[in-house]
Design a protein around this motif. Structure first.
Motif, PDB file in Angstrom:
ATOM      1  N   TYR A   1       7.655   6.467  -5.223  1.00  0.00           N
ATOM      2  CA  TYR A   1       7.567   5.382  -3.988  1.00  0.00           C
ATOM      3  C   TYR A   1       5.917   6.341  -3.149  1.00  0.00           C
ATOM      4  CZ  TYR A   1       7.682   2.050   0.146  1.00  0.00           C
ATOM      5  OH  TYR A   1       6.989   0.805   0.907  1.00  0.00           O
ATOM      6  N   ARG A   2       6.833   7.060  -3.401  1.00  0.00           N
ATOM      7  CA  ARG A   2       4.818   7.912  -2.568  1.00  0.00           C
ATOM      8  C   ARG A   2       4.047   8.051  -3.399  1.00  0.00           C
ATOM      9  NH1 ARG A   2       8.019  12.158   0.091  1.00  0.00           N
ATOM     10  NH2 ARG A   2       8.506  11.291   1.770  1.00  0.00           N
ATOM     11  N   ARG A   3       4.519   7.430  -5.416  1.00  0.00           N
ATOM     12  CA  ARG A   3       3.175   7.091  -5.852  1.00  0.00           C
ATOM     13  C   ARG A   3       2.061   6.529  -5.252  1.00  0.00           C
ATOM     14  NH1 ARG A   3       5.146   7.409 -11.788  1.00  0.00           N
ATOM     15  NH2 ARG A   3       6.806   8.480 -11.134  1.00  0.00           N
ATOM     16  N   ARG A   4       2.740   5.383  -4.541  1.00  0.00           N
ATOM     17  CA  ARG A   4       1.946   3.788  -4.276  1.00  0.00           C
ATOM     18  C   ARG A   4       1.669   3.927  -3.318  1.00  0.00           C
ATOM     19  NH1 ARG A   4       2.161  -1.518  -5.703  1.00  0.00           N
ATOM     20  NH2 ARG A   4       0.235  -2.073  -4.480  1.00  0.00           N
ATOM     21  N   TYR A   5       2.321   4.426  -2.644  1.00  0.00           N
ATOM     22  CA  TYR A   5       2.418   4.551  -1.093  1.00  0.00           C
ATOM     23  C   TYR A   5       2.661   5.914  -0.128  1.00  0.00           C
ATOM     24  CZ  TYR A   5       3.233  -0.654  -1.204  1.00  0.00           C
ATOM     25  OH  TYR A   5       2.909  -1.328  -1.592  1.00  0.00           O
ATOM     26  N   PRO A   6       1.598   7.159  -0.536  1.00  0.00           N
ATOM     27  CA  PRO A   6       1.536   8.277  -0.242  1.00  0.00           C
ATOM     28  C   PRO A   6       1.772   8.390   1.006  1.00  0.00           C
ATOM     29  CG  PRO A   6      -0.529   7.486  -0.928  1.00  0.00           C
ATOM     30  CD  PRO A   6       0.550   6.899  -1.199  1.00  0.00           C
ATOM     31  N   GLY A   7       2.537   9.472   2.085  1.00  0.00           N
ATOM     32  CA  GLY A   7       2.739   9.185   2.524  1.00  0.00           C
ATOM     33  C   GLY A   7       3.752   8.898   3.471  1.00  0.00           C
ATOM     34  N   TYR A   8       4.330   7.836   3.365  1.00  0.00           N
ATOM     35  CA  TYR A   8       5.224   7.283   3.319  1.00  0.00           C
ATOM     36  C   TYR A   8       7.301   7.346   2.727  1.00  0.00           C
ATOM     37  CZ  TYR A   8       1.649   4.249   5.894  1.00  0.00           C
ATOM     38  OH  TYR A   8       1.112   3.637   6.589  1.00  0.00           O
ATOM     39  N   SER A   9       7.963   7.119   3.466  1.00  0.00           N
ATOM     40  CA  SER A   9       9.144   7.000   2.655  1.00  0.00           C
ATOM     41  C   SER A   9      10.117   6.225   1.923  1.00  0.00           C
ATOM     42  CB  SER A   9       9.997   8.074   3.808  1.00  0.00           C
ATOM     43  OG  SER A   9       9.887   9.566   3.578  1.00  0.00           O
ATOM     44  N   PHE A  10      11.211   6.149   1.252  1.00  0.00           N
ATOM     45  CA  PHE A  10      11.722   5.243   1.114  1.00  0.00           C
ATOM     46  C   PHE A  10      12.990   4.603   1.661  1.00  0.00           C
ATOM     47  CE2 PHE A  10      15.215   2.888  -1.406  1.00  0.00           C
ATOM     48  CZ  PHE A  10      14.301   2.138  -1.721  1.00  0.00           C
ATOM     49  N   TYR A  11      12.564   2.960   2.226  1.00  0.00           N
ATOM     50  CA  TYR A  11      13.901   2.523   2.808  1.00  0.00           C
ATOM     51  C   TYR A  11      14.534   1.913   2.104  1.00  0.00           C
ATOM     52  CZ  TYR A  11      11.934   4.903   7.002  1.00  0.00           C
ATOM     53  OH  TYR A  11      11.423   6.196   7.346  1.00  0.00           O
ATOM     54  N   PHE A  12      16.201   1.848   1.982  1.00  0.00           N
ATOM     55  CA  PHE A  12      17.220   0.922   1.455  1.00  0.00           C
ATOM     56  C   PHE A  12      17.034  -0.008   1.882  1.00  0.00           C
ATOM     57  CE2 PHE A  12      18.101   5.462  -0.234  1.00  0.00           C
ATOM     58  CZ  PHE A  12      18.341   4.753  -1.651  1.00  0.00           C
ATOM     59  N   ASN A  13      16.283  -0.297   3.167  1.00  0.00           N
ATOM     60  CA  ASN A  13      16.284  -2.130   3.985  1.00  0.00           C
ATOM     61  C   ASN A  13      18.004  -2.591   3.734  1.00  0.00           C
ATOM     62  OD1 ASN A  13      14.195  -1.725   5.664  1.00  0.00           O
ATOM     63  ND2 ASN A  13      13.059  -1.437   3.305  1.00  0.00           N
ATOM     64  N   GLN A  14      19.354  -1.483   3.821  1.00  0.00           N
ATOM     65  CA  GLN A  14      20.865  -2.726   4.168  1.00  0.00           C
ATOM     66  C   GLN A  14      21.180  -2.528   2.195  1.00  0.00           C
ATOM     67  OE1 GLN A  14      21.005  -6.318   6.088  1.00  0.00           O
ATOM     68  NE2 GLN A  14      18.808  -5.915   6.515  1.00  0.00           N
ATOM     69  N   LEU A  15      20.500  -1.707   1.711  1.00  0.00           N
ATOM     70  CA  LEU A  15      21.123  -2.021   0.140  1.00  0.00           C
ATOM     71  C   LEU A  15      22.511  -1.376   0.778  1.00  0.00           C
ATOM     72  CD1 LEU A  15      18.537  -2.400  -1.757  1.00  0.00           C
ATOM     73  CD2 LEU A  15      19.362  -4.175  -1.816  1.00  0.00           C
TER      74      LEU A  15
END
Length: 133
Positions: free
Chosen positions: A68-82
């Motif tokens: 995910y950080r390849r596209r959005y550096p500095g951010y973490s991935f969230y599963f959002n209810q998955l």
């Protein structure tokens, strides 16, 4: 956010499951696949990671964060209810969802067959046999 037990969404998808990550068109939105826009966006990221790996393989939070950080550096991935049913940040309303991806005792996430089928039904790649809706 508080996590709660998630509903059972079927068997875990084996790496050689009949529907492969390449059979899913990640250029399309997964509308209606999980009943929540943010869950569907998160599902797309999981499928993208699995497409890069070539099959439905277990993955860690660190794996999906790095991807995910390849596209959005500095951010973490969230599963959002998955993974789990979660309480929203406004009030105490329980949101539907969870159980599409399972966190194992080994700390690795695995997608369920239902996760794969829902992604595929929402966004099949052209030229691939379509499941009945």
């Amino acid at each position: 956010m508080t996590n709660h037990c998630a509903p059972n969404r079927g068997a875990l998808a084996a790496p050689d499951f009949g529907i492969q990550p390449s059979h899913i068109d990640t250029a399309r939105q997964f509308r209606g696949a999980f009943g929540h826009d943010m869950s569907e966006v998160s599902a797309r990221w999981v499928v993208l990671l699995m497409q890069e790996r070539g099959s439905w393989q277990p993955f860690s939070q660190e794996d999906i964060d790095a991807y995910y950080r390849r596209r959005y550096p500095g951010y973490s991935f969230y599963f959002n209810q998955l993974v789990d049913i979660q309480y929203g940040s406004i009030g105490e309303k329980t949101l539907e969802g969870g159980g599409w991806i399972v966190l194992g005792e080994d700390g690795l996430y695995r997608v369920t067959e239902w996760f794969v089928q829902n992604c595929y039904r929402a966004a099949p790649s052209s030229g691939v046999f379509k499941l009945n809706r």
